[in-house]
Design a protein around this motif. Structure first.
Motif, mmCIF file in Angstrom:
data_model
loop_
_atom_site.group_PDB
_atom_site.id
_atom_site.type_symbol
_atom_site.label_atom_id
_atom_site.label_comp_id
_atom_site.label_asym_id
_atom_site.label_seq_id
_atom_site.Cartn_x
_atom_site.Cartn_y
_atom_site.Cartn_z
ATOM 1 N N SER A 147 -21.396 -11.337 9.705
ATOM 2 C CA SER A 147 -20.833 -12.604 10.125
ATOM 3 C C SER A 147 -19.983 -12.998 8.926
ATOM 4 O O SER A 147 -20.640 -13.218 7.825
ATOM 5 N N LEU A 148 -19.012 -13.380 9.188
ATOM 6 C CA LEU A 148 -18.244 -13.888 8.160
ATOM 7 C C LEU A 148 -18.420 -15.145 7.646
ATOM 8 O O LEU A 148 -18.713 -15.377 6.547
ATOM 9 N N ASN A 149 -18.845 -16.304 8.515
ATOM 10 C CA ASN A 149 -19.372 -17.413 8.066
ATOM 11 C C ASN A 149 -20.798 -17.703 8.121
ATOM 12 O O ASN A 149 -21.632 -18.584 7.578
ATOM 13 N N GLY A 150 -21.587 -16.666 8.657
ATOM 14 C CA GLY A 150 -22.933 -16.717 8.731
ATOM 15 C C GLY A 150 -23.718 -17.897 9.727
ATOM 16 O O GLY A 150 -24.874 -18.254 9.427
ATOM 17 N N GLU A 151 -22.922 -18.663 10.619
ATOM 18 C CA GLU A 151 -23.252 -19.546 11.254
ATOM 19 C C GLU A 151 -23.090 -19.351 12.918
ATOM 20 O O GLU A 151 -23.503 -20.461 13.531
ATOM 21 N N THR A 152 -22.809 -18.103 13.225
ATOM 22 C CA THR A 152 -22.831 -17.826 14.847
ATOM 23 C C THR A 152 -24.095 -18.143 15.507
ATOM 24 O O THR A 152 -25.025 -17.487 14.952
ATOM 25 N N PRO A 153 -24.260 -19.126 16.178
ATOM 26 C CA PRO A 153 -25.534 -19.670 16.963
ATOM 27 C C PRO A 153 -26.747 -18.627 17.146
ATOM 28 O O PRO A 153 -27.757 -18.410 16.846
ATOM 29 N N GLU A 154 -25.885 -17.606 18.056
ATOM 30 C CA GLU A 154 -26.760 -16.740 18.599
ATOM 31 C C GLU A 154 -27.344 -15.775 17.544
ATOM 32 O O GLU A 154 -28.302 -15.034 17.641
ATOM 33 N N LEU A 155 -26.664 -15.215 16.535
ATOM 34 C CA LEU A 155 -26.956 -14.292 15.381
ATOM 35 C C LEU A 155 -28.012 -15.234 14.595
ATOM 36 O O LEU A 155 -29.049 -14.756 14.076
ATOM 37 N N VAL A 156 -27.839 -16.338 14.320
ATOM 38 C CA VAL A 156 -28.984 -17.116 13.497
ATOM 39 C C VAL A 156 -30.121 -17.049 14.349
ATOM 40 O O VAL A 156 -31.218 -16.913 13.832
ATOM 41 N N THR A 157 -30.176 -17.508 15.571
ATOM 42 C CA THR A 157 -31.449 -17.473 16.312
ATOM 43 C C THR A 157 -32.045 -16.018 16.471
ATOM 44 O O THR A 157 -33.329 -15.884 16.278
ATOM 45 N N ASP A 166 -24.637 -19.594 1.547
ATOM 46 C CA ASP A 166 -25.363 -20.815 1.900
ATOM 47 C C ASP A 166 -25.321 -20.766 3.396
ATOM 48 O O ASP A 166 -26.084 -21.712 3.871
ATOM 49 N N ALA A 167 -25.108 -19.883 4.026
ATOM 50 C CA ALA A 167 -24.985 -19.878 5.543
ATOM 51 C C ALA A 167 -26.360 -20.176 5.939
ATOM 52 O O ALA A 167 -27.398 -19.554 5.446
ATOM 53 N N SER A 168 -26.567 -20.293 7.179
ATOM 54 C CA SER A 168 -27.898 -20.511 7.893
ATOM 55 C C SER A 168 -28.406 -19.152 7.933
ATOM 56 O O SER A 168 -29.632 -18.924 8.297
ATOM 57 N N LEU A 169 -27.626 -18.307 8.304
ATOM 58 C CA LEU A 169 -28.082 -16.734 8.591
ATOM 59 C C LEU A 169 -28.640 -16.119 7.255
ATOM 60 O O LEU A 169 -29.705 -15.287 7.392
ATOM 61 N N ALA A 170 -28.340 -16.759 6.177
ATOM 62 C CA ALA A 170 -28.675 -16.128 4.969
ATOM 63 C C ALA A 170 -30.457 -16.308 4.746
ATOM 64 O O ALA A 170 -30.925 -15.805 4.138
ATOM 65 N N GLN A 171 -30.675 -17.620 5.288
ATOM 66 C CA GLN A 171 -32.123 -18.138 5.078
ATOM 67 C C GLN A 171 -33.449 -16.955 5.789
ATOM 68 O O GLN A 171 -34.568 -17.201 5.346
#
Length: 253
Positions: free
Chosen positions: A166-176, A196-201
């Motif tokens: 994910s380029l920005n790490g913020e795609t909702p379905e990927l984070v979920t 610092d993306a949501s996905l990173a955590q």
């Protein structure tokens, strides 16, 4: 695309014509030579993909002896295009850590299967990655459809490894999906350009590439995926090398 002002374009053209002479100047000397402000030079450098004038000088010094003919012959606009891509590759590689690469490879090797999650233009990278893993003998599945991503994330076994691109790490379905996988104890490797993306955590192993500010399609979310593509290629090749080494050692014993 980052548009140059008249004064910035003048600086770019001046560098193109008299680069060897300019390389020996400080930013103050260059500003006096070009009859522009130092702020104009800094803005120009950033639009060319550098962090500042010092970064520009160091980069050019390293590349000058082996600069490709295409850069020497290109006009300032095409030179900017080529340099931006070169910059993304160089900075991405500079940001990588060998321990993280090795950890990722071992994670892939130890997993019974790999699931690659991606959306949008990153899907093409995921498909290529999956194909090459399969050619290397690793069972791999790509997941693109948002509904399938959300559903299957609850069914991935802990013996598998999930890879997120994910380029920005913020795609909702990927984070979920990552949050669900993390809750179930599935190891996650993420390739992104946003540390610092949501996905990173929710990620166990994070590999971050460098994304330049330039975009030649500003009205659309089609920013260059070159950084994540470079990382995926390095991981794949490193995986094949390590697997082959283990194979050779096994036959040698």
């Amino acid at each position: 695309m980052s548009k140059f002002s008249a004064s910035e374009q003048y600086v770019v053209d001046l560098i193109h014509r008299q680069r060897d002479h300019i390389m020996g100047m400080s930013i103050v000397e260059f500003a006096e030579f070009a009859n522009v402000s130092t702020a104009t030079i800094v803005r120009t450098m950033k639009k060319l993909g550098y962090s500042g004038y010092t970064d520009f000088r160091h980069s050019v010094s390293r590349q000058h002896e082996v600069e490709p003919a295409v850069l020497r012959e290109a006009d300032s606009n095409i030179r900017q295009v080529i340099t931006a891509n070169l910059r993304e590759v160089q900075q991405t590689i500079n940001q990588l850590d060998i321990a993280t690469i090795e950890d990722s490879v071992q994670q892939f090797a130890g997993a019974q299967m790999l699931y690659i999650f991606a959306r949008g233009l990153s899907e093409m990278i995921a498909d290529e990655m999956a194909l090459k893993f399969q050619l290397a003998g690793k069972y791999t599945q790509t997941l693109h459809d948002p509904n399938i991503i959300m559903t299957l994330a609850e069914r991935v076994p802990t013996t598998a490894c999930a890879i997120f691109i994910s380029l920005n790490g913020e795609t909702p379905e990927l984070v979920t999906a990552a949050r669900k996988l993390r809750a179930h104890g599935v190891p996650i490797v993420t390739i992104t350009t946003n540390a610092d993306a949501s996905l990173a955590q929710y990620t166990d192993i994070l590999l971050t590439g460098y994304k330049s500010a330039e975009s030649y399609f500003p009205d659309y979310e089609v920013h260059s995926r070159l950084p994540v593509q470079v990382i995926s290629r390095i991981l794949l090749d490193a995986y094949v090398v390590r697997v082959q080494e283990q194979h050779d050692q096994g036959h040698g014993e």
